[in-house]
Design a protein around this motif. Structure first.
Motif, PDB file in Angstrom:
ATOM      1  N   THR A   1      62.174  51.006 108.486  1.00 16.62           N
ATOM      2  CA  THR A   1      61.284  51.217 107.347  1.00 16.62           C
ATOM      3  C   THR A   1      61.690  50.257 106.245  1.00 16.62           C
ATOM      4  O   THR A   1      62.872  50.159 105.909  1.00 16.62           O
ATOM      5  CB  THR A   1      61.374  52.663 106.827  1.00 16.62           C
ATOM      6  OG1 THR A   1      60.854  53.549 107.828  1.00 16.62           O
ATOM      7  CG2 THR A   1      60.569  52.846 105.553  1.00 16.62           C
ATOM      8  N   VAL A   2      60.726  49.544 105.700  1.00 15.70           N
ATOM      9  CA  VAL A   2      60.959  48.624 104.600  1.00 15.70           C
ATOM     10  C   VAL A   2      60.419  49.252 103.322  1.00 15.70           C
ATOM     11  O   VAL A   2      59.351  49.884 103.331  1.00 15.70           O
ATOM     12  CB  VAL A   2      60.266  47.267 104.860  1.00 15.70           C
ATOM     13  CG1 VAL A   2      60.391  46.341 103.648  1.00 15.70           C
ATOM     14  CG2 VAL A   2      60.847  46.601 106.101  1.00 15.70           C
ATOM     15  N   VAL A   3      61.143  49.117 102.230  1.00 23.44           N
ATOM     16  CA  VAL A   3      60.659  49.560 100.917  1.00 23.44           C
ATOM     17  C   VAL A   3      60.426  48.310 100.084  1.00 23.44           C
ATOM     18  O   VAL A   3      61.358  47.541  99.832  1.00 23.44           O
ATOM     19  CB  VAL A   3      61.655  50.488 100.208  1.00 23.44           C
ATOM     20  CG1 VAL A   3      61.019  51.079  98.957  1.00 23.44           C
ATOM     21  CG2 VAL A   3      62.121  51.596 101.131  1.00 23.44           C
TER      22      VAL A   3
ATOM     23  N   ALA B   1      63.724  50.496  90.498  1.00 29.62           N
ATOM     24  CA  ALA B   1      64.547  51.702  90.463  1.00 29.62           C
ATOM     25  C   ALA B   1      64.136  52.678  91.560  1.00 29.62           C
ATOM     26  O   ALA B   1      64.991  53.317  92.188  1.00 29.62           O
ATOM     27  CB  ALA B   1      64.447  52.361  89.094  1.00 29.62           C
ATOM     28  N   ASP B   2      62.831  52.776  91.807  1.00 27.12           N
ATOM     29  CA  ASP B   2      62.351  53.651  92.878  1.00 27.12           C
ATOM     30  C   ASP B   2      62.809  53.141  94.244  1.00 27.12           C
ATOM     31  O   ASP B   2      63.135  53.934  95.136  1.00 27.12           O
ATOM     32  CB  ASP B   2      60.824  53.748  92.848  1.00 27.12           C
ATOM     33  CG  ASP B   2      60.322  54.592  91.694  1.00 27.12           C
ATOM     34  OD1 ASP B   2      61.119  55.347  91.116  1.00 27.12           O
ATOM     35  OD2 ASP B   2      59.124  54.493  91.364  1.00 27.12           O
ATOM     36  N   VAL B   3      62.822  51.822  94.418  1.00 25.75           N
ATOM     37  CA  VAL B   3      63.317  51.258  95.677  1.00 25.75           C
ATOM     38  C   VAL B   3      64.760  51.684  95.908  1.00 25.75           C
ATOM     39  O   VAL B   3      65.136  52.135  96.994  1.00 25.75           O
ATOM     40  CB  VAL B   3      63.225  49.722  95.667  1.00 25.75           C
ATOM     41  CG1 VAL B   3      63.858  49.153  96.937  1.00 25.75           C
ATOM     42  CG2 VAL B   3      61.780  49.259  95.559  1.00 25.75           C
ATOM     43  N   LEU B   4      65.578  51.553  94.876  1.00 30.21           N
ATOM     44  CA  LEU B   4      66.998  51.892  95.018  1.00 30.21           C
ATOM     45  C   LEU B   4      67.202  53.389  95.228  1.00 30.21           C
ATOM     46  O   LEU B   4      68.108  53.794  95.960  1.00 30.21           O
ATOM     47  CB  LEU B   4      67.761  51.408  93.791  1.00 30.21           C
ATOM     48  CG  LEU B   4      67.806  49.878  93.617  1.00 30.21           C
ATOM     49  CD1 LEU B   4      68.542  49.515  92.339  1.00 30.21           C
ATOM     50  CD2 LEU B   4      68.446  49.203  94.826  1.00 30.21           C
ATOM     51  N   THR B   5      66.362  54.206  94.610  1.00 31.37           N
ATOM     52  CA  THR B   5      66.451  55.653  94.817  1.00 31.37           C
ATOM     53  C   THR B   5      66.143  56.002  96.274  1.00 31.37           C
ATOM     54  O   THR B   5      66.853  56.800  96.904  1.00 31.37           O
ATOM     55  CB  THR B   5      65.479  56.390  93.887  1.00 31.37           C
ATOM     56  OG1 THR B   5      65.854  56.152  92.530  1.00 31.37           O
ATOM     57  CG2 THR B   5      65.499  57.886  94.155  1.00 31.37           C
ATOM     58  N   LEU B   6      65.074  55.393  96.807  1.00 32.00           N
ATOM     59  CA  LEU B   6      64.717  55.638  98.200  1.00 32.00           C
ATOM     60  C   LEU B   6      65.788  55.107  99.145  1.00 32.00           C
ATOM     61  O   LEU B   6      66.108  55.730 100.156  1.00 32.00           O
ATOM     62  CB  LEU B   6      63.367  54.997  98.508  1.00 32.00           C
ATOM     63  CG  LEU B   6      62.155  55.683  97.868  1.00 32.00           C
ATOM     64  CD1 LEU B   6      60.917  54.791  97.960  1.00 32.00           C
ATOM     65  CD2 LEU B   6      61.888  57.026  98.541  1.00 32.00           C
ATOM     66  N   LYS B   7      66.349  53.973  98.797  1.00 31.98           N
ATOM     67  CA  LYS B   7      67.424  53.395  99.615  1.00 31.98           C
ATOM     68  C   LYS B   7      68.648  54.309  99.628  1.00 31.98           C
ATOM     69  O   LYS B   7      69.298  54.468 100.669  1.00 31.98           O
ATOM     70  CB  LYS B   7      67.791  52.018  99.052  1.00 31.98           C
ATOM     71  CG  LYS B   7      68.978  51.350  99.712  1.00 31.98           C
ATOM     72  CD  LYS B   7      68.659  50.814 101.091  1.00 31.98           C
ATOM     73  CE  LYS B   7      69.832  50.028 101.653  1.00 31.98           C
ATOM     74  NZ  LYS B   7      69.569  49.523 103.014  1.00 31.98           N
ATOM     75  N   ALA B   8      68.952  54.917  98.487  1.00 31.78           N
ATOM     76  CA  ALA B   8      70.091  55.826  98.424  1.00 31.78           C
ATOM     77  C   ALA B   8      69.871  57.050  99.310  1.00 31.78           C
ATOM     78  O   ALA B   8      70.800  57.562  99.936  1.00 31.78           O
ATOM     79  CB  ALA B   8      70.341  56.250  96.986  1.00 31.78           C
TER      80      ALA B   8
END
Length: 233
Positions: free
Chosen positions: A90-92, A48-55
């Protein structure tokens, strides 16, 4: 150098220097990401944090364990990642074990993330820092992953001088449960070349240093040329 080898759950206190090992596949993937031009890797707490950062940052590359999923750009496979152009990106990253281990020691004064592909550079950086004691975090299988322990022990011996024969350490990793699962197709989001790529000793001439940047745990490459080698990542 005194070396301790602990699983994530065995970290009773924050070590001063930590080397977090995930051979199959988190930190092999991270090294390949830098090899393909990535500027930095943000180690995330959860998908979920990955998707938040991606957004928030649509140009960031979202990466996870397992099969492809909506919102993610790629998966935790060096065989799949090696074909991507990540120049300046940048990669998450969120994985089952490796990123968890790095976040568990985020308050340490020095955190290195490692696999066989950066073993030599990691040992050289530890020697440069003159570390008296190092905690190796064996991330897989609750600290019992043979591939991670073999890599950690190899780096420790290499740090302490000499040139230990890597063959028995690589053989242990090749015979590990993780290698068998990848080869047998048990793990999703894999490529047939993943095991071989994870066992490619010293593929890259840099170590990988993780540190807190604006509350995020960020991994960056650190060039550590071998004696007489002026190569850079």
């Amino acid at each position: 150098m005194e070396a301790r080898f602990l699983g994530i759950a065995e970290l009773a206190e924050t070590p001063s220097v930590a080397v977090v090992v995930d051979v199959m596949r988190a930190f092999t993937v991270a090294a390949w990401a830098f090899g393909r031009g990535a500027e930095k890797i943000v180690l995330a707490e959860s998908p979920a944090d990955v998707l938040t950062l991606k957004a928030r940052h649509p140009d960031w590359v979202a990466l996870k364990d397992g099969p492809p999923a909506p919102g993610f750009d790629t998966v935790n496979s060096p065989g799949l990642l090696r074909s991507l152009d990540l120049g300046g990106r940048t990669v998450v990253q969120k994985t089952t074990a490796g990123t968890v281990g790095a976040l568990a020691v985020k308050e340490a004064s020095l955190v290195l993330c490692a696999g066989f592909v950066v073993a030599g550079a990691t040992a050289r950086l530890l020697r440069q820092h003159g570390c008296d004691a190092v905690t190796f975090v064996v991330t897989g299988e609750e600290g019992r992953a043979e591939e991670d322990l073999a890599c950690a022990q190899y780096i420790a011996r290499r740090t302490n001088g000499g040139g230990p024969d890597a063959t028995p350490f690589l053989r242990r990793a090749a015979g590990s449960r993780a290698a068998a699962e990848l080869t047998g197709g048990v793990r999703q989001g894999a490529h047939p070349d993943d095991v071989a790529l994870c066992l490619e000793l010293d593929r890259f001439p840099f170590a990988m240093v993780a540190s807190l940047e604006d509350s995020l745990m960020v991994l960056r490459p650190c060039a550590v040329p071998a004696p007489g080698d002026e190569a850079s990542p």
